[in-house]
Design an enzyme around this catalytic site. Sequence first.
Site, short mmCIF file in Angstrom:
data_model
loop_
_atom_site.label_atom_id
_atom_site.label_comp_id
_atom_site.label_asym_id
_atom_site.label_seq_id
_atom_site.Cartn_x
_atom_site.Cartn_y
_atom_site.Cartn_z
N THR A 71 0.86 -1.20 0.00
CA THR A 71 0.00 0.00 0.00
C THR A 71 0.89 1.24 0.00
O THR A 71 0.65 2.20 -0.76
CB THR A 71 -0.96 -0.02 1.21
OG1 THR A 71 -1.75 -1.21 1.11
CG2 THR A 71 -1.89 1.19 1.20
N ASN A 159 -5.22 -10.96 -6.87
CA ASN A 159 -5.28 -11.58 -5.54
C ASN A 159 -6.52 -12.45 -5.35
O ASN A 159 -6.49 -13.42 -4.60
CB ASN A 159 -5.23 -10.50 -4.45
CG ASN A 159 -6.16 -9.34 -4.72
OD1 ASN A 159 -6.14 -8.77 -5.81
ND2 ASN A 159 -6.97 -8.98 -3.76
N GLN A 187 1.19 -10.28 -5.58
CA GLN A 187 0.86 -11.70 -5.63
C GLN A 187 1.84 -12.49 -6.49
O GLN A 187 1.76 -13.71 -6.56
CB GLN A 187 -0.57 -11.90 -6.15
CG GLN A 187 -1.65 -11.30 -5.24
CD GLN A 187 -1.74 -11.99 -3.88
OE1 GLN A 187 -1.26 -13.11 -3.69
NE2 GLN A 187 -2.36 -11.31 -2.91
N SER A 207 4.74 -6.81 -0.92
CA SER A 207 4.51 -6.95 0.52
C SER A 207 5.14 -8.26 0.97
O SER A 207 4.80 -9.33 0.44
CB SER A 207 3.01 -7.03 0.83
OG SER A 207 2.43 -5.76 0.79
N HIS A 209 4.60 -9.99 3.63
CA HIS A 209 3.73 -10.94 4.34
C HIS A 209 2.93 -11.84 3.40
O HIS A 209 2.26 -12.76 3.85
CB HIS A 209 2.80 -10.21 5.31
CG HIS A 209 1.70 -9.43 4.67
ND1 HIS A 209 0.42 -9.93 4.56
CD2 HIS A 209 1.67 -8.20 4.12
CE1 HIS A 209 -0.35 -9.02 3.97
NE2 HIS A 209 0.39 -7.97 3.70
N THR A 245 13.71 5.22 10.51
CA THR A 245 14.68 4.18 10.85
C THR A 245 14.18 2.84 10.34
O THR A 245 13.00 2.50 10.48
CB THR A 245 14.90 4.14 12.38
OG1 THR A 245 15.35 5.45 12.76
CG2 THR A 245 15.94 3.12 12.77
N CYS A 334 -9.59 -8.11 2.29
CA CYS A 334 -9.99 -6.74 2.64
C CYS A 334 -11.50 -6.60 2.54
O CYS A 334 -12.11 -5.81 3.26
CB CYS A 334 -9.35 -5.74 1.70
SG CYS A 334 -7.59 -5.93 1.63
#
Length: 519
Positions: A71, A159, A187, A207, A209, A245, A334
Amino acid sequence: MDIYLDANATTPVLPQARAAALAAMAETFGNPSSIHGSGLRARELIDRVRASARRVLQAPTGQMLFISGATEGIHTAVLSALAHLRARREAGDKAPTLLLYGATEHKAVPAALKHWNQLFALGLELLAIPVGRDGRHDLAWLTEHAPRASLVCTMAANNETGVISDLEGIATALAHSPALWLVDSVQALGKLPLRLAERPIDYAPFSGHKLYAPKGIGLLYVREGAPFTPLLTGGGQESALRAGTENMAGIAALGAVLDALEDDHTFHPTATLHQHRQRLSHSLQEAFPGIVFNAPPDICLPTTLNVSVPGVSSQTLQQLFDAAGVRVSGGSACGAAQAQPSYVLEAMGLPAWQASGAIRLSFGAADRSELVEQACARIRACGASMRATGSVDDLELTAAQVLALRHHAPEALLVDVREGHEQRDSVDSPLEPGWACQSAPFSRLPEHLPRWLELPADVPVVFFCQSGKRGAQAARALRQQGHAQAFSLRPAARPPAVAAAPATPPRAPGDHPHGGPRG
Ligand code: PLP
């Protein structure tokens, strides 16, 4: 034990990624901007992970930035493209005015386009690139609109359906376009060779994850020379392109996943993933006769299945699977909280029942064969439990659903329960030429029921009459006797051939003379 089949929503963290994150927190915890030994060790870790990301994604040039996830990457890319456009306009340049995005993109893409377009008051026109029935972009449409586009956003793989975009075709359609190109590659990570630098892709967000790294870490590839405006400014991290950071634990974990992708031991080769999907598909077909696959498997990620079952809602299917400890989702994670039809399947032009009744099964590229075997066994048990309890939601099916049912279960029976004087001479199906339909007048139903009860449990029987009411009663009666796969054809969808009954049909058992509930 849970069987997790929702990998397109997120994945667990690989043991070696967990270990790497813990080590980064315990040992490589220094701030990579510090110039002492602890800082230098952290910097060395970042450099090493960035180098493997470049290798895995085939991006030796350009920027490879660590970000929080896709995102953020999508927003950074859209901000960069639109800030560039604004600068061109301010310099008196006549920049193109269209922002194009695939109709099946993740919501983050149109939302980011809208957001930055409004914030910069650019007044650009957002247009969704239509997709075909197979879920792929309409390349003729794209070729026509591309010359007037300033930014084109297309995903590498969807997705919800797993449909893989034709990136070569899109690149050709954009060959003479001034547009920048954003490819949402979430994906595709670890599942498709992206060859980022070889293609004219300007921005590609990822992403971690979605591929066994923790949430909160991702990557953004930016082609060398592509416009860039930082979303976050501050301490100058990531060459001042993304301040803040660094997420050292996330970067270390992502590094372990990238190492696993390179070492060939953790993730299955594509051929094995195809076998896993094939096994799951077979068990679904056995469990739910009439099941429909919502996207062509040959152009989908081998790890994704999107299906609908005639007469069974998405919610019922999810509950059934959940009760068996199999975690699946109804489309995208989502949208899971809202019982809306899938906009992805709607964009593909699938019938409403398919778009609103879909569930997605997605497994991980590291899932073991035993897990897939167990998943298949539980899926078969779900089908058996549904047949035993007759827990099919919809008794009535639309013509489109019946045809889909027939397509996937050609042995399905169509039964005309109108009385003899109402029936037409033809014994052909009113829905499909050549599909012989049985005649079983409603008044003689008890004589016929035993015959249908001898059918295998997975053979669907669809009744039809004029009003739909007798069809529904017949289906209910058959279900009560133990054959769960009994349905009736919804009268609204009744084709003209069936509707063309005598002008004032004599009242038949079960038909109300003045309307009444239509079965
Ligand atoms: N793009 C696609 C294709 C996705 O599947 C997702 C997540 O589901 C995203 C973007 C957004 O990713 P994240 O929520 O990790 O930022």
